[in-house]
Design a protein around this motif. Structure first.
Motif, short mmCIF file in Angstrom:
data_model
loop_
_atom_site.label_atom_id
_atom_site.label_comp_id
_atom_site.label_asym_id
_atom_site.label_seq_id
_atom_site.Cartn_x
_atom_site.Cartn_y
_atom_site.Cartn_z
N ARG A 297 46.88 4.78 -19.18
CA ARG A 297 48.00 4.86 -19.53
C ARG A 297 47.90 6.00 -19.45
O ARG A 297 48.95 6.80 -17.79
N ALA B 106 46.79 7.07 -15.32
CA ALA B 106 48.67 6.31 -14.31
C ALA B 106 48.63 7.09 -13.95
O ALA B 106 49.61 6.95 -12.73
N LEU C 163 40.58 -0.53 -17.65
CA LEU C 163 40.54 -1.94 -17.57
C LEU C 163 39.60 -2.55 -17.49
O LEU C 163 39.41 -3.69 -18.43
N ILE D 259 47.89 -8.22 -17.73
CA ILE D 259 47.59 -7.16 -17.20
C ILE D 259 47.51 -7.58 -15.66
O ILE D 259 46.73 -8.41 -15.33
N LEU E 200 44.87 -7.59 -12.69
CA LEU E 200 44.03 -6.56 -13.11
C LEU E 200 42.48 -6.42 -12.26
O LEU E 200 41.52 -5.83 -11.38
N ILE F 195 43.33 -4.41 -9.21
CA ILE F 195 43.07 -2.96 -10.23
C ILE F 195 41.32 -2.41 -10.00
O ILE F 195 41.27 -1.18 -9.85
N ARG G 255 52.55 0.42 -7.14
CA ARG G 255 52.03 0.03 -8.56
C ARG G 255 51.42 0.10 -9.87
O ARG G 255 51.65 -0.25 -10.63
N ILE G 256 51.60 1.57 -8.94
CA ILE G 256 50.72 2.02 -10.56
C ILE G 256 52.47 2.37 -11.71
O ILE G 256 52.29 2.73 -13.08
N GLU H 296 54.86 -0.04 -11.57
CA GLU H 296 55.16 -0.65 -12.75
C GLU H 296 53.51 -1.09 -13.56
O GLU H 296 53.97 -1.67 -14.69
N LEU H 297 52.53 -0.21 -13.14
CA LEU H 297 51.02 -0.40 -14.20
C LEU H 297 51.78 0.16 -15.78
O LEU H 297 51.32 -0.37 -16.90
N ARG I 257 53.58 -2.02 -18.29
CA ARG I 257 53.02 -2.88 -18.17
C ARG I 257 51.95 -2.49 -19.81
O ARG I 257 52.16 -2.84 -20.50
#
Length: 120
Positions: free
Chosen positions: A13, A16, A52, A66, A69, A72, A98-99, A101-102, A105
């Motif tokens: 996180r 990101a 991850l 995730i 995954l 990623i 995308r990041i 959204e990640l 999560r």
């Protein structure tokens, strides 16, 4: 969730979040023309992918929560091992679309861990 898993989620996180900071205020053309930011974004995406990937090994159940995954981790592998074929457009989409959204999560998963820990 295993304690190691929470640490890996936190690492992912934070990296990101750095990606979103590094691309803030840029469009794709600006990103492509800024070698310093491209390098910084790519490094942080490598960290996300590595954290991850490690999560998958230590807590597969959490890792399964995730989305995408495998993509990623795949991007991380390209950035780390196939740098000559990195597609800046793919990296831009990952970083700008995308990041965020990640991060949502990862926040959710870390929030569940915090809630779980405080009720123990």
């Amino acid at each position: 969730m295993r304690p190691e898993a929470a640490a890996l989620l936190w690492d992912a996180r934070e990296a990101a979040k750095r990606v979103t900071e590094f691309v803030s205020g840029l469009d794709e053309i600006g990103y492509r023309s800024d070698a310093l930011r491209r390098s910084a974004v790519e490094r942080q995406l490598e960290i996300v992918g590595e954290a991850l990937n490690s999560l998958r090994r230590v807590d597969a159940e959490t890792a399964d929560q995730i989305p995408e995954l495998h993509r990623i981790v795949g991007l991380r592998n390209v950035l780390a091992h196939a740098y000559a074929v990195v597609d800046d457009g793919v990296v831009w989409v990952a970083a700008s679309e995308r990041i965020p959204e990640l991060i949502s999560r990862l926040d959710l998963l870390l929030g569940e861990e915090t809630t779980h820990d405080s009720s123990s």
